[in-house]
Motif scaffolding. Structure first.
Motif, PDB file in Angstrom:
ATOM      1  N   ALA A   3      20.915  12.266  -6.123  1.00 23.53           N
ATOM      2  CA  ALA A   3      19.822  12.624  -6.692  1.00 23.53           C
ATOM      3  C   ALA A   3      19.825  14.372  -6.915  1.00 23.53           C
ATOM      4  O   ALA A   3      19.344  14.574  -7.884  1.00 23.53           O
ATOM      5  N   MET A   4      20.622  15.138  -6.049  1.00 20.80           N
ATOM      6  CA  MET A   4      20.860  16.640  -6.368  1.00 20.80           C
ATOM      7  C   MET A   4      21.634  16.587  -7.858  1.00 20.80           C
ATOM      8  O   MET A   4      21.206  17.524  -8.547  1.00 20.80           O
ATOM      9  N   ALA A   5      22.725  15.657  -8.070  1.00 26.96           N
ATOM     10  CA  ALA A   5      23.426  16.036  -9.421  1.00 26.96           C
ATOM     11  C   ALA A   5      22.438  15.407 -10.401  1.00 26.96           C
ATOM     12  O   ALA A   5      22.550  16.113 -11.303  1.00 26.96           O
ATOM     13  N   TYR A   6      21.629  14.646 -10.308  1.00 30.57           N
ATOM     14  CA  TYR A   6      20.614  14.147 -11.224  1.00 30.57           C
ATOM     15  C   TYR A   6      19.890  15.421 -11.775  1.00 30.57           C
ATOM     16  O   TYR A   6      19.446  15.775 -12.745  1.00 30.57           O
ATOM     17  N   ASP A   7      19.148  15.830 -10.498  1.00 26.00           N
ATOM     18  CA  ASP A   7      18.601  17.170 -10.679  1.00 26.00           C
ATOM     19  C   ASP A   7      19.050  18.242 -11.456  1.00 26.00           C
ATOM     20  O   ASP A   7      18.423  18.848 -12.394  1.00 26.00           O
ATOM     21  N   ARG A   8      20.420  18.524 -11.315  1.00 29.07           N
ATOM     22  CA  ARG A   8      21.121  19.648 -12.077  1.00 29.07           C
ATOM     23  C   ARG A   8      21.285  19.266 -13.396  1.00 29.07           C
ATOM     24  O   ARG A   8      21.507  19.982 -14.472  1.00 29.07           O
ATOM     25  N   TYR A   9      21.576  17.964 -13.669  1.00 30.00           N
ATOM     26  CA  TYR A   9      21.715  17.448 -15.088  1.00 30.00           C
ATOM     27  C   TYR A   9      20.609  17.519 -15.845  1.00 30.00           C
ATOM     28  O   TYR A   9      20.584  18.024 -16.977  1.00 30.00           O
ATOM     29  N   VAL A  10      19.422  17.226 -15.325  1.00 29.83           N
ATOM     30  CA  VAL A  10      18.145  17.539 -16.012  1.00 29.83           C
ATOM     31  C   VAL A  10      17.859  19.001 -16.273  1.00 29.83           C
ATOM     32  O   VAL A  10      17.569  19.454 -17.585  1.00 29.83           O
ATOM     33  N   ALA A  11      18.388  19.895 -15.050  1.00 27.77           N
ATOM     34  CA  ALA A  11      17.964  21.078 -15.555  1.00 27.77           C
ATOM     35  C   ALA A  11      18.818  21.704 -16.521  1.00 27.77           C
ATOM     36  O   ALA A  11      18.219  22.834 -17.176  1.00 27.77           O
ATOM     37  N   ILE A  12      19.982  21.333 -16.418  1.00 23.71           N
ATOM     38  CA  ILE A  12      21.091  22.007 -17.617  1.00 23.71           C
ATOM     39  C   ILE A  12      21.168  21.247 -18.903  1.00 23.71           C
ATOM     40  O   ILE A  12      20.975  21.857 -20.165  1.00 23.71           O
ATOM     41  N   CYS A  13      20.848  20.040 -18.979  1.00 31.72           N
ATOM     42  CA  CYS A  13      20.894  19.137 -20.205  1.00 31.72           C
ATOM     43  C   CYS A  13      19.740  18.998 -20.877  1.00 31.72           C
ATOM     44  O   CYS A  13      19.403  18.817 -22.067  1.00 31.72           O
ATOM     45  N   ARG A  14      18.441  19.170 -19.990  1.00 34.81           N
ATOM     46  CA  ARG A  14      17.172  18.654 -20.613  1.00 34.81           C
ATOM     47  C   ARG A  14      16.120  19.941 -20.106  1.00 34.81           C
ATOM     48  O   ARG A  14      15.368  19.223 -19.208  1.00 34.81           O
ATOM     49  N   PRO A  15      16.530  21.023 -20.106  1.00 29.21           N
ATOM     50  CA  PRO A  15      15.466  21.875 -19.482  1.00 29.21           C
ATOM     51  C   PRO A  15      13.983  22.049 -20.036  1.00 29.21           C
ATOM     52  O   PRO A  15      13.191  22.284 -19.175  1.00 29.21           O
ATOM     53  N   LEU A  16      13.910  21.565 -21.249  1.00 30.95           N
ATOM     54  CA  LEU A  16      12.480  21.496 -21.722  1.00 30.95           C
ATOM     55  C   LEU A  16      11.795  20.408 -20.994  1.00 30.95           C
ATOM     56  O   LEU A  16      10.443  20.577 -20.940  1.00 30.95           O
ATOM     57  N   LEU A  17      12.646  19.378 -20.540  1.00 29.89           N
ATOM     58  CA  LEU A  17      11.762  18.468 -20.022  1.00 29.89           C
ATOM     59  C   LEU A  17      11.690  18.415 -18.325  1.00 29.89           C
ATOM     60  O   LEU A  17      11.347  17.258 -17.892  1.00 29.89           O
ATOM     61  N   TYR A  18      12.446  19.241 -17.762  1.00 26.99           N
ATOM     62  CA  TYR A  18      12.461  19.412 -16.350  1.00 26.99           C
ATOM     63  C   TYR A  18      11.448  19.306 -15.617  1.00 26.99           C
ATOM     64  O   TYR A  18      11.209  18.584 -14.672  1.00 26.99           O
ATOM     65  N   SER A  19      10.305  20.006 -16.139  1.00 31.73           N
ATOM     66  CA  SER A  19       9.016  19.974 -15.264  1.00 31.73           C
ATOM     67  C   SER A  19       8.585  18.638 -15.323  1.00 31.73           C
ATOM     68  O   SER A  19       7.689  18.185 -14.434  1.00 31.73           O
ATOM     69  N   LEU A  20       8.664  17.998 -16.388  1.00 30.68           N
ATOM     70  CA  LEU A  20       8.121  16.687 -16.366  1.00 30.68           C
ATOM     71  C   LEU A  20       8.923  15.551 -15.644  1.00 30.68           C
ATOM     72  O   LEU A  20       8.382  14.673 -15.320  1.00 30.68           O
ATOM     73  N   SER A  21      10.292  15.786 -15.790  1.00 34.10           N
ATOM     74  CA  SER A  21      11.083  14.999 -15.193  1.00 34.10           C
ATOM     75  C   SER A  21      11.223  15.020 -13.740  1.00 34.10           C
ATOM     76  O   SER A  21      11.417  14.112 -12.893  1.00 34.10           O
ATOM     77  N   MET A  22      11.171  16.249 -12.986  1.00 38.37           N
ATOM     78  CA  MET A  22      11.394  16.458 -11.728  1.00 38.37           C
ATOM     79  C   MET A  22      10.048  17.086 -10.991  1.00 38.37           C
ATOM     80  O   MET A  22      10.259  17.982 -10.487  1.00 38.37           O
ATOM     81  N   PHE A  23       8.979  16.429 -11.295  1.00 38.51           N
ATOM     82  CA  PHE A  23       7.839  17.056 -10.550  1.00 38.51           C
ATOM     83  C   PHE A  23       7.958  16.587  -9.165  1.00 38.51           C
ATOM     84  O   PHE A  23       8.647  15.641  -8.947  1.00 38.51           O
ATOM     85  N   PRO A  24       6.913  16.871  -8.391  1.00 37.96           N
ATOM     86  CA  PRO A  24       7.194  16.949  -7.077  1.00 37.96           C
ATOM     87  C   PRO A  24       6.980  15.445  -6.498  1.00 37.96           C
ATOM     88  O   PRO A  24       7.727  15.030  -5.581  1.00 37.96           O
ATOM     89  N   GLY A  25       6.504  14.413  -7.153  1.00 39.11           N
ATOM     90  CA  GLY A  25       6.217  13.061  -6.819  1.00 39.11           C
ATOM     91  C   GLY A  25       7.698  12.500  -6.885  1.00 39.11           C
ATOM     92  O   GLY A  25       8.096  11.727  -6.174  1.00 39.11           O
ATOM     93  N   ILE A  26       8.434  12.650  -7.923  1.00 40.70           N
ATOM     94  CA  ILE A  26       9.786  11.821  -8.394  1.00 40.70           C
ATOM     95  C   ILE A  26      10.541  12.465  -7.465  1.00 40.70           C
ATOM     96  O   ILE A  26      11.620  11.663  -6.825  1.00 40.70           O
ATOM     97  N   CYS A  27      10.605  13.872  -7.000  1.00 36.56           N
ATOM     98  CA  CYS A  27      11.481  14.253  -5.949  1.00 36.56           C
ATOM     99  C   CYS A  27      11.284  13.825  -4.574  1.00 36.56           C
ATOM    100  O   CYS A  27      12.472  13.306  -3.834  1.00 36.56           O
ATOM    101  N   LEU A  28      10.136  13.467  -4.293  1.00 39.23           N
ATOM    102  CA  LEU A  28       9.842  13.006  -3.038  1.00 39.23           C
ATOM    103  C   LEU A  28      10.283  11.499  -3.052  1.00 39.23           C
ATOM    104  O   LEU A  28      10.601  10.719  -2.032  1.00 39.23           O
ATOM    105  N   LEU A  29       9.938  10.809  -4.153  1.00 38.56           N
ATOM    106  CA  LEU A  29      10.539   9.376  -4.317  1.00 38.56           C
ATOM    107  C   LEU A  29      12.100   9.381  -4.186  1.00 38.56           C
ATOM    108  O   LEU A  29      12.676   8.361  -3.584  1.00 38.56           O
ATOM    109  N   LEU A  30      12.680  10.100  -4.932  1.00 40.37           N
ATOM    110  CA  LEU A  30      14.107  10.177  -4.677  1.00 40.37           C
ATOM    111  C   LEU A  30      14.592  10.254  -3.333  1.00 40.37           C
ATOM    112  O   LEU A  30      15.679   9.623  -2.914  1.00 40.37           O
TER     113      LEU A  30
END
Length: 314
Positions: A118-145
């Motif tokens: 999950a942490m690797a996926y978080d880094r992937y989104v942050a670096i490869c999809r920075p404009l979508l980061y706040s939408l993809s990694m919102f608190p609910g999805i982090c808690l779910l992971l």
């Protein structure tokens, strides 16, 4: 007294641990005690730091705080018992306590694999999809992971422990390890442990393969994105955010693979003991320092917190 069978009142095992080291056990006690204290202080300190500093209330540090909590649980599941056994000639552990330790060991080990993915996926989104980061990694999805990681750990541990409950044990009852780990436990079974060994081998593949694949794919995309970026500053920032996590992944998976790459429960246990020490004690101790020493935000937050305390004292 030997463990006469599964569920027999008074059935117990003897954890041989490092008995063959003789007088060195006192030295080992001091070394492991220092390591455990450092593990507690390091992970608790990182948890408190992330909780106190608002600038660290981000998905990356939420996962990091979850890893620190998991490392505390993991180390505390194994080390206190080992410390007691190193100074005590009576290294007896009951059948129920042994299976309980085995259950929680599998819970924490499996959960860590999924959490690192999950942490690797978080880094992937942050670096490869920075404009979508706040939408993809919102608190609910982090808690779910994180919750899904724990659910995977609890499920895997329930399956293994359920299989272990079906075993009966005969004399000798000495486990050639310092905790109730699966292969040396299976080696004492009067009944055929082949289903347990096969289940362990298959479930290790089921849990390790997808999490390792997720991590490898995440870092493959990250590497491609970093190499495609212009400017050394952008590359350095991207690499620094991933280097710590990648180091932790290499430590954790390297130890795991060395322990579970062989199915036989009757092979030499000395290399497994070394790998287990590394996985259950060294890695949880190093994790908070790897993240804090390599992470500028953590170091800046620590200095800021110390500066506030110094100002308050004045």
């Amino acid at each position: 007294m030997a463990a006469q069978g599964n569920g027999t009142p008074g059935a117990h095992f003897v954890l041989l641990g490092f008995s063959e080291q003789g007088n060195v056990q006192v030295v080992l006690f001091m070394v492991f005690l220092v390591m455990y204290v450092i593990t507690l202080l390091g992970n608790l300190g990182l948890l408190v730091l992330i909780w106190l500093l608002a600038q660290l209330h981000t998905p990356m540090y939420f996962f990091l705080s979850s890893l620190s909590f998991l490392d505390l649980c993991y180390s505390s599941c194994i080390t206190p018992r080992l410390l007691r056994d190193l100074l005590d000639e009576d290294k007896v552990i009951s059948h129920a306590a042994c299976l309980m330790q085995f259950y929680f060991y599998v819970v924490f080990g499996t959960t860590e694999c999924y959490l690192l993915a999950a942490m690797a996926y978080d880094r992937y989104v942050a670096i490869c999809r920075p404009l979508l980061y706040s939408l993809s990694m919102f608190p609910g999805i982090c808690l779910l992971l994180v919750a899904a990681s724990w659910l995977a750990g609890l499920t895997n541990a329930a399956l293994h422990t359920g299989l272990a409950l079906g075993l009966s044990f005969c004399s000798p009852n000495a486990i050639n390890h310092f905790y109730c780990e699966a292969p040396p436990l299976f080696a004492l079974s009067c009944t055929d442990p082949e289903p347990n060994e096969l289940g362990m081998f298959l479930m290790a593949g089921v849990n390790l393969a997808p999490t390792m694949l997720a991590i490898l794919l995440s870092y493959a995309f990250i590497l491609a994105a970093v190499l495609g970026r212009r400017g050394a500053a952008g590359r350095r920032k991207a690499v620094s955010t991933c280097a710590s996590h990648l180091a932790v992944v290499l430590l954790s998976y390297g130890s795991l693979l060395s322990m579970y790459s062989r199915r036989s429960s009757r092979s030499s246990r000395q290399p497994d003991k070394v790998a287990s020490v590394f996985y259950t004690m060294v890695t949880p101790m190093l994790n908070p320092f790897i993240y804090s020493l390599r992470n500028q935000e953590v170091k800046a937050g620590l200095w800021r917190l110390m500066g506030r305390k110094h100002s308050a004292e004045k």
